[in-house]
Write an enzyme that holds these catalytic residues in place. Structure first.
Site, PDB file in Angstrom:
ATOM      1  N   MET A   1      -5.849  33.355  -2.606  1.00  0.00           N
ATOM      2  CA  MET A   1      -6.456  32.258  -3.607  1.00  0.00           C
ATOM      3  C   MET A   1      -7.486  32.742  -4.386  1.00  0.00           C
ATOM      4  O   MET A   1      -8.375  33.425  -4.033  1.00  0.00           O
ATOM      5  CB  MET A   1      -6.737  31.158  -2.773  1.00  0.00           C
ATOM      6  CG  MET A   1      -7.794  29.806  -3.541  1.00  0.00           C
ATOM      7  SD  MET A   1      -8.114  28.714  -2.275  1.00  0.00           S
ATOM      8  CE  MET A   1      -9.792  29.295  -1.658  1.00  0.00           C
TER       9      MET A   1
ATOM     10  N   ASP B   1      -9.318  31.153  -8.487  1.00  0.00           N
ATOM     11  CA  ASP B   1      -9.997  29.921  -9.111  1.00  0.00           C
ATOM     12  C   ASP B   1      -9.591  28.476  -8.694  1.00  0.00           C
ATOM     13  O   ASP B   1      -8.357  28.266  -8.556  1.00  0.00           O
ATOM     14  CB  ASP B   1      -9.803  30.022 -10.648  1.00  0.00           C
ATOM     15  CG  ASP B   1      -9.742  31.337 -11.369  1.00  0.00           C
ATOM     16  OD1 ASP B   1      -9.944  32.249 -10.595  1.00  0.00           O
ATOM     17  OD2 ASP B   1      -9.163  31.383 -12.579  1.00  0.00           O
TER      18      ASP B   1
HETATM   19  N1  DQQ Z   1      -8.252  33.782 -13.152  1.00  0.00           N
HETATM   20  C1  DQQ Z   1      -7.054  33.193 -13.852  1.00  0.00           C
HETATM   21  C2  DQQ Z   1      -7.080  33.125 -15.392  1.00  0.00           C
HETATM   22  C3  DQQ Z   1      -8.407  33.173 -15.224  1.00  0.00           C
HETATM   23  C4  DQQ Z   1      -8.983  34.133 -14.333  1.00  0.00           C
HETATM   24  C5  DQQ Z   1      -5.691  33.835 -13.252  1.00  0.00           C
HETATM   25  C6  DQQ Z   1     -10.456  33.865 -13.662  1.00  0.00           C
HETATM   26  O1  DQQ Z   1      -6.503  32.005 -15.916  1.00  0.00           O
HETATM   27  O2  DQQ Z   1      -9.143  33.542 -16.677  1.00  0.00           O
HETATM   28  O3  DQQ Z   1      -5.823  33.790 -11.782  1.00  0.00           O
HETATM   29  O4  DQQ Z   1     -10.752  34.358 -12.698  1.00  0.00           O
END
Ligand code: DQQ
Length: 437
Positions: free
Chosen positions: A35, A37
């Site tokens: 996991m 964001d």
């Molecule tokens: N994580 C996502 C992106 C974001 C980045 C991809 C930030 O959309 O910019 O999992 O941790």
């Protein structure tokens, strides 16, 4: 991609039986897999929804979907079905970060469809099916709608702010090597007009997970870049020329990234963040899951436009009845009437003796907080105060610690993936002549 067809059955089969001695008890972790964001945070018809960037198949990043959990109290979370799955070929890299908007009795989700080209899409949550139904108009903001020259692939993480005459969407990106927030406006959530961008030159690279919201009469924007997660307080919307009043860090620790906020039904502005960092192996992977969220934190503004950041009252209520040696809140008072400094060792592995070591020292009216590792001593944060007694709230929960200094203007999130038993907190006081640090 095929794996996603029966993903919910896969998750049910692979759900980790968490070792209660190791799993956090009031911080959210995924049922299995990776996991990152938090996404789509909202309260919908009384229930809190936490969506998140999720790779259920491995304990590392991969082709990402939106995992989903719900809660009645922001402490106990129920795992729900995967809410948004990537679709081949237009989301071959995954469905990346985004946000929720509750409007006219519906919950809409906005996310980045990533197929090397990043574009913004929408979906509406179907309560009966427990999944989000993608809009036929997708992508609602196509790459070609980015009416500015520049970088080809950094254009992601839509966040919506409703206003009187419609909706703003901010999207993170990069122009000429530095971070920017793109602005779009809409009256119906499907047709968006590009309105320009605001540069944030202090971010060397794409700005990620932008946020924008109203708080105590001001407009607050947030932005992430590894090692730097900041907030900006404006008099008005910055794309309208709103004056910048204050800027600060949302968290001074090493384990805090891609936070997002939402407005609860009782009006509170609540933030949840990923308590991890990129490019460092996640120490819980051997336990079957990777990734932890911070506790939900309520945000307020002081008269001087500084953020006050406090775990929501539900956390304190929970801990009032459910504290254990490894999961508890402690309030400490550091007395600086003499020339002393304090060494706080958090989450120390009793056998390896490794823990998080923070040094708090005082120089005139400035309090400095250092982090000490084998290789370095670095300043995490500092603040000014006339008071001799400094209070700090410390929340520990297995391998994660959240500290709040300076009347909750300074938050520090740290993690120590210990292997044996832990000693949650040890405080040592020593005469400070500068060299002992
Ligand atoms: N994580 C996502 C992106 C974001 C980045 C991809 C930030 O959309 O910019 O999992 O941790």
């Amino acid at each position: 991609m095929l794996n996603y067809r029966n993903v919910d059955e896969f998750i049910a089969r692979s759900k980790v039986k968490k070792d209660l001695a190791y799993a956090p008890s009031y911080h959210f972790t995924p049922p299995t897999g990776w996991m990152n964001d938090p996404n789509g945070l909202c309260q919908f018809k009384g229930t809190y929804h936490l969506f998140y960037q999720y790779n259920p198949f491995k304990t590392k990043f991969g082709i990402i979907c939106w995992g989903h959990a719900t809660s009645d109290d922001l402490i106990h979370w129920k795992d729900e079905k995967v809410a948004i799955k990537p679709q081949f070929p237009k989301e071959i890299i995954g469905v990346w970060s985004g946000s929720a908007l509750v409007c006219n009795g519906e919950m809409h989700l906005f996310y980045t469809s990533n197929s090397l080209i990043q574009q913004q899409s929408g979906a509406t949550y179907d309560e009966e099916k427990g999944v989000a139904i993608k809009w036929k108009e997708n992508p609602i903001i196509k790459r070609k709608h980015l009416l500015v020259p520049g970088e080809k692939k950094d254009f992601r993480d839509p966040k919506i702010m409703p206003v009187e005459d419609g909706f703003w969407m901010v999207v993170g990106g990069k122009q000429g090597g530095t971070g920017v927030m793109y602005y779009y406006k809409s009256s119906n959530l499907k047709d968006w007009v590009y309105c320009g961008y605001v540069p944030y030159p202090e971010f060397a690279g794409a700005l990620e997970c932008p946020d924008i919201f109203e708080l105590d009469g001001k407009i607050v924007c947030c932005a992430s870049r590894p090692g730097n997660v900041k907030y900006y307080v404006y008099e008005d919307i910055p794309i309208h020329g709103g004056k910048l009043l204050y800027t600060g860090k949302l968290d001074y620790g090493d384990y805090f990234y891609a936070p997002q906020t939402f407005r609860a039904e009782d009006g509170r502005r609540i933030l949840i963040s990923w308590a991890n960092k990129w490019n460092v192996p996640c120490g819980t992977a051997s336990h079957g899951w990777a990734g932890t969220m911070t506790v939900p934190r309520e945000l307020r503004l002081t008269k001087n436009n500084e953020l006050v950041i406090k775990p929501v009252k539900e956390v304190d209520d929970f801990l009032a009845n459910h504290s254990t040696n490894k999961s508890k809140k402690t309030t400490i008072c550091l007395d600086f009437s003499e020339s002393v400094c304090y060494q706080l060792t958090l989450l120390k592995d009793k056998i390896t003796e490794k823990g998080i070591v923070l040094i708090v020292s005082r120089n005139g009216d400035t309090v400095e907080i250092y982090k000490k590792t084998e290789h370095e001593l670095k300043v995490l944060a500092s603040f000014s105060t006339m008071q001799r007694e400094i209070y700090c709230d410390i929340y520990v929960d297995s391998y994660i610690a959240e500290l709040y200094f300076d009347k909750h203007r300074i938050a520090i999130t740290e993690v120590n993936y210990y292997e044996n038993e832990i000693e949650p907190l040890d405080i040592q006081r020593q005469i400070c002549n500068g060299e002992q640090l």
